[in-house]
Design a protein around this motif. Structure first.
Motif, PDB file in Angstrom:
ATOM      1  N   SER A 174      73.482  75.430  12.503  1.00 30.28           N
ATOM      2  CA  SER A 174      74.386  74.995  13.570  1.00 30.28           C
ATOM      3  C   SER A 174      74.017  73.613  14.094  1.00 30.28           C
ATOM      4  N   GLY A 175      72.834  73.123  13.720  1.00 33.57           N
ATOM      5  CA  GLY A 175      72.395  71.825  14.204  1.00 33.57           C
ATOM      6  C   GLY A 175      71.752  71.878  15.581  1.00 33.57           C
ATOM      7  N   LYS A 210      69.789  67.062   4.440  1.00 32.81           N
ATOM      8  CA  LYS A 210      70.788  66.438   5.304  1.00 32.81           C
ATOM      9  C   LYS A 210      72.126  67.118   5.061  1.00 32.81           C
ATOM     10  N   GLN A 211      73.020  66.955   6.005  1.00 31.05           N
ATOM     11  CA  GLN A 211      74.359  67.513   5.838  1.00 31.05           C
ATOM     12  C   GLN A 211      75.104  66.684   4.795  1.00 31.05           C
ATOM     13  N   SER A 212      75.823  67.354   3.919  1.00 27.24           N
ATOM     14  CA  SER A 212      76.590  66.645   2.896  1.00 27.24           C
ATOM     15  C   SER A 212      77.903  66.157   3.504  1.00 27.24           C
ATOM     16  N   LEU A 213      78.729  65.571   2.697  1.00 27.43           N
ATOM     17  CA  LEU A 213      80.033  65.113   3.170  1.00 27.43           C
ATOM     18  C   LEU A 213      80.937  66.285   3.541  1.00 27.43           C
ATOM     19  N   ILE A 214      80.587  67.471   3.055  1.00 21.13           N
ATOM     20  CA  ILE A 214      81.335  68.683   3.399  1.00 21.13           C
ATOM     21  C   ILE A 214      80.652  69.316   4.613  1.00 21.13           C
ATOM     22  N   PRO A 215      81.323  69.360   5.766  1.00 16.99           N
ATOM     23  CA  PRO A 215      80.702  69.932   6.967  1.00 16.99           C
ATOM     24  C   PRO A 215      80.184  71.346   6.711  1.00 16.99           C
ATOM     25  N   GLY A 216      78.968  71.605   7.197  1.00 13.80           N
ATOM     26  CA  GLY A 216      78.358  72.914   7.038  1.00 13.80           C
ATOM     27  C   GLY A 216      77.603  73.086   5.736  1.00 13.80           C
ATOM     28  N   LYS A 217      77.686  72.128   4.848  1.00 17.04           N
ATOM     29  CA  LYS A 217      76.949  72.168   3.580  1.00 17.04           C
ATOM     30  C   LYS A 217      75.815  71.156   3.642  1.00 17.04           C
ATOM     31  N   PHE A 218      74.680  71.513   3.066  1.00 13.65           N
ATOM     32  CA  PHE A 218      73.509  70.649   3.114  1.00 13.65           C
ATOM     33  C   PHE A 218      73.016  70.336   1.721  1.00 13.65           C
TER      34      PHE A 218
END
Length: 119
Positions: A114-115, A87-95
């Motif tokens: 990119s989703g 899942k995406q973390s709280l930092i956009p672009g980081k999983f």
């Protein structure tokens, strides 16, 4: 004893036959001692996570190139995408893994993720 050994041998034989049938039907593949399975049906992410739990497993999360290839096997065979246990973390672009742990392996295409399902 002998009786316990016979039962174990019979179970191993039956499991081996079942795995063979599932392989023939393109429903399972293996990598590094792990079995990856799919029923090939379309489902949303939450339903996929739940079905994996019901089957006694978890949604696939590739941890090395072999496991990535095992997942890709289904993507190619069913000509579709695959949900992963990330899942995406709280930092956009980081999983991260679904449990919040850091990813130890990624194999993103350039300018991904990119989703949009082409990661």
């Amino acid at each position: 004893g002998t009786e316990h050994g016979d039962v174990t041998q019979q179970l191993e034989y039956r499991i081996s036959r079942l795995e063979g049938v599932l392989r023939l039907n393109k429903m399972i593949t293996e990598s590094g001692g792990k079995i990856f399975a799919s029923n090939g049906k379309t489902a949303d992410f939450d339903a996929t996570v739940e079905k994996c739990k019901e089957a006694g497993g978890s949604i696939a999360t590739p941890r090395n190139p072999g496991e990535n290839d095992a997942i890709l096997y289904f993507v190619k065979y069913f000509n579709t995408y695959a949900y992963l246990g990330i899942k995406q973390s709280l930092i956009p672009g980081k999983f991260q893994l679904l449990n919040g742990a850091q990813l130890s392996y990624t194999n993103w295409y350039s300018k991904e993720p990119s989703g949009r399902g082409e990661e």
